[in-house]
Design a protein around this motif. Structure first.
Motif, mmCIF file in Angstrom:
data_model
loop_
_atom_site.group_PDB
_atom_site.id
_atom_site.type_symbol
_atom_site.label_atom_id
_atom_site.label_comp_id
_atom_site.label_asym_id
_atom_site.label_seq_id
_atom_site.Cartn_x
_atom_site.Cartn_y
_atom_site.Cartn_z
ATOM 1 N N TYR A 59 0.579 -0.836 -0.516
ATOM 2 C CA TYR A 59 0.341 0.058 -0.095
ATOM 3 C C TYR A 59 0.810 1.224 -0.374
ATOM 4 O O TYR A 59 0.483 2.250 -0.704
ATOM 5 N N MET A 63 0.838 3.674 -2.628
ATOM 6 C CA MET A 63 0.528 5.548 -2.785
ATOM 7 C C MET A 63 1.384 6.213 -3.118
ATOM 8 O O MET A 63 1.106 7.015 -3.122
ATOM 9 N N LYS A 78 -8.786 9.009 -2.465
ATOM 10 C CA LYS A 78 -8.946 7.680 -2.922
ATOM 11 C C LYS A 78 -7.839 7.055 -2.638
ATOM 12 O O LYS A 78 -7.463 6.087 -2.951
ATOM 13 N N LEU A 79 -7.091 7.254 -2.423
ATOM 14 C CA LEU A 79 -5.339 6.741 -1.755
ATOM 15 C C LEU A 79 -5.341 6.013 -0.145
ATOM 16 O O LEU A 79 -4.808 5.291 -0.632
ATOM 17 N N ILE A 84 -8.708 1.988 -2.014
ATOM 18 C CA ILE A 84 -7.999 1.689 -3.241
ATOM 19 C C ILE A 84 -8.186 0.086 -3.414
ATOM 20 O O ILE A 84 -8.622 -0.606 -2.101
ATOM 21 N N GLN A 88 -4.430 -2.350 -7.925
ATOM 22 C CA GLN A 88 -4.154 -0.730 -8.008
ATOM 23 C C GLN A 88 -2.605 -0.790 -7.312
ATOM 24 O O GLN A 88 -2.070 0.269 -8.327
ATOM 25 N N ILE A 89 -2.207 -1.604 -6.753
ATOM 26 C CA ILE A 89 -0.820 -1.237 -6.416
ATOM 27 C C ILE A 89 0.142 -1.812 -6.973
ATOM 28 O O ILE A 89 -0.070 -2.949 -7.304
#
Length: 90
Positions: A59, A63, A78-79, A84, A88-89
């Motif tokens: 994360y 991020m 959104k982060l 999340i 997406q990470i």
């Protein structure tokens, strides 16, 4: 009391913050109040990751790579770990 899905106590949260409470004396001498706030924010993000089944290290890597592109408050929100998506990470 009428909804069986809701926990009757907050033991889960108390257990999550226990390490922070136990370490309070060790962390009492943070360099400044803003340093203490930063530490609490960092710890809060880690526990939020755990609560949302997100790997904290992954994360933070994802991020921190994407935070520089944020322009609005909504972009920053959104982060947060609870918003999340795992895919997406990076």
């Amino acid at each position: 009391m009428q909804d069986g899905r809701i926990e009757i106590d907050n033991n889960l949260i108390e257990n999550a913050i226990r390490p922070f409470a136990l370490g309070r004396k060790n962390w009492m001498f943070n360099a400044s109040p803003s340093g203490a706030k930063a530490g609490a924010t960092f710890f809060s993000l880690i526990e939020t990751c755990k609560a949302n089944n997100v790997e904290p290290y992954k994360y933070f890597c994802g991020m921190l790579n994407r935070i520089r592109h944020c322009k609005t408050e909504d972009d920053y929100c959104k982060l947060l770990p609870q918003f999340i998506k795992l895919d997406q990470i990076n």
